[in-house]
Design an enzyme around this catalytic site. Sequence first.
Site, short mmCIF file in Angstrom:
data_model
loop_
_atom_site.label_atom_id
_atom_site.label_comp_id
_atom_site.label_asym_id
_atom_site.label_seq_id
_atom_site.Cartn_x
_atom_site.Cartn_y
_atom_site.Cartn_z
N HIS A 82 0.85 -1.19 0.00
CA HIS A 82 0.00 0.00 0.00
C HIS A 82 0.88 1.24 0.00
O HIS A 82 1.88 1.30 0.71
CB HIS A 82 -0.88 0.01 1.25
N ASP A 161 -14.70 3.10 7.13
CA ASP A 161 -13.71 3.97 6.48
C ASP A 161 -14.33 4.73 5.31
O ASP A 161 -13.99 5.89 5.07
CB ASP A 161 -12.50 3.17 6.01
N ARG A 168 -13.97 13.09 6.53
CA ARG A 168 -12.67 13.75 6.82
C ARG A 168 -12.25 14.64 5.66
O ARG A 168 -11.69 15.72 5.86
CB ARG A 168 -11.60 12.69 7.09
N SER A 183 -7.27 4.16 9.02
CA SER A 183 -7.92 4.05 7.71
C SER A 183 -7.15 3.07 6.82
O SER A 183 -7.74 2.14 6.24
CB SER A 183 -7.96 5.46 7.08
N LYS A 187 -8.16 -1.28 6.14
CA LYS A 187 -8.38 -1.82 4.79
C LYS A 187 -7.41 -2.95 4.48
O LYS A 187 -7.77 -3.95 3.87
CB LYS A 187 -8.26 -0.70 3.75
N1 URA Z 1 -5.05 6.80 2.47
C1 URA Z 1 -6.05 6.16 3.11
O1 URA Z 1 -6.48 5.08 2.72
N2 URA Z 1 -6.57 6.75 4.21
C2 URA Z 1 -6.14 7.93 4.69
O2 URA Z 1 -6.64 8.38 5.68
C3 URA Z 1 -5.09 8.58 3.99
C4 URA Z 1 -4.56 7.98 2.89
#
Ligand code: URA
Length: 425
Positions: A82, A161, A168, A183, A187
Amino acid sequence: MRMVDLIQKKRDGQELTAEEIKWLIEGYVDGSVPDYQMAAFAMAVYFQGMTTEEISELTMNMVASGDQIDLSAIPGIKVDKHSTGGVGDKVTLILAPLVASFDVPVAKMSGRGLGHTGGTLDKLEAIKGYQIEQTQEAFIEQVQDIGLAVIGQSDNLVKADKLLYALRDVTATVDIIPLIASSVMSKKIAAGADAILLDVTVGDGAFMKNIEDARELAQTMVNLGNAVGRKTVAVLTNMSQPVGRAIGNRLEILEALEILQGQGREDVAHFICELAQIMLKLAGVEKNLPEIRENLTNGKALAKFEAMVEAQGGDLTDLYREPDVAEIVEIVAEEDGYISALPALEFGLFAMKLGAGRAVKTDDLDYETGIVFEKKVGDAVKVGEVVAKIYTNQNLGQKELSDFKKNVKIEQEEVKIREILEIVS
Ligand code: URA
C-alpha cells in the site's frame, strides 16, 4: 452512552475505552451517530491525538464494520502493498507483477486518485476493457490461476472507512496520524493478506511533509499490522518529485510497460527492485537485487502483467498505444545546469487540470493527458534541451506554460536525492 460525552472526553484530552470506541464506530455505521457528531469527534482527535490502545481499538472496530476477505484458498504467503499516495506513483503496476513473477501470490485491492495524487485503479482503467470490479470468488480464482490480480476495493470492505474518509475529506481532518493509520490498516487487514509492505511517501506531494511525521505514521501502522499477526514493514520513500517520468493514466501505464521490459529510468527500476526484495522477504523468499532485476529484463514480470490485463478483460492490442491527444507541448531548459527540484505537488495539480486527475470525486478523467519528464532531479541539462512534454487536449495559455516552467528548478550544483529514505519494521 451519548456521543456528546465521547466528543467532550476526547476534546478534553482523555482516553476513550475500548467499549466507547466500539460503540461510536458501530453507531456511525448504523446511522445512529450522525455526521456532524462524527466530524466534531474527528476534529477533537485532530487536536488531541489518540493513544496506541485507542488507535488499535479504532482500527479493529473499523475492520469489523464490513466484509473481511479470506485468502486462505490461495496457497502460500500472500503479500499486499500500500502506498500512502503520491504523484506519478505507478509502483504497484510494476512491483505487483515483479513479485508475482517469483511465484509469490499478489492479491491486491487498489484505490482511485483524488486531488493531486493518482490512483492505481484509474491507471488500469486507461487500458481499454480492463475490469476493476470482480466478485471475491473470481478474484481468488484469478490469483490461484496466474498469481496476480489488482482490483477495486469491494463495496462492503471497511464500511466505517468509506463513511469516515468522505467526512474527513470535507472537514479538514485527513492529515492526522491516528486517522490515517486506522484508515489504511483497517483496509489492509480486512483485505486478508498475510504480510504487508507499506510505502509511506514523504515530501511536498505526500500527506506526510517531513520525515519525523512519516516515521511516526509508519511505526504506528507497522505496530498495528504486527499486533494482529500480519508481518508489516514500511519504507519511507521520497515524494519531493514525481515518481519516474510520467504523470497521467495512459502515460504511466506506458512507463510501467517500459520498466517491465527492462528499459526506462534506472533509478525507478532500482527502487522498485528494492521494494520487491522486501516484499519477497516478507513472503519468505530471499533474492538478491540482480536476481530480481533479471525478471524485469527476461520478460517474466511483463508476462505476469499481460496475463493479468488479459484475465481482467483488458485489450492487449491497445495496451502499448501512444496517448491520443490534441497536442504535445515541449518545455525546454532555459539555462545550463542540473535539475534541482520538480515539486511533486505542483506538477500533480498541473496534471489534474489537464484532466489526468480529479478535483472532486465525481469528475471524469481524461486518461490520455499528462506530463512526461525527460529530465529528473540530479540530471544535467543544456539550454534548449527538452525537460518535459505536456500531453494535452486543452489549449494551454502563456500563463499556464510559464507557471509550469517556473516549477522546473535548475541550479549549477548537482543535487542528489534518494528514493528510499528509511525502513521501519
Ligand atoms: N489513504 C487512506 O487510505 N486513508 C487515509 O486516511 C489517507 C490515505
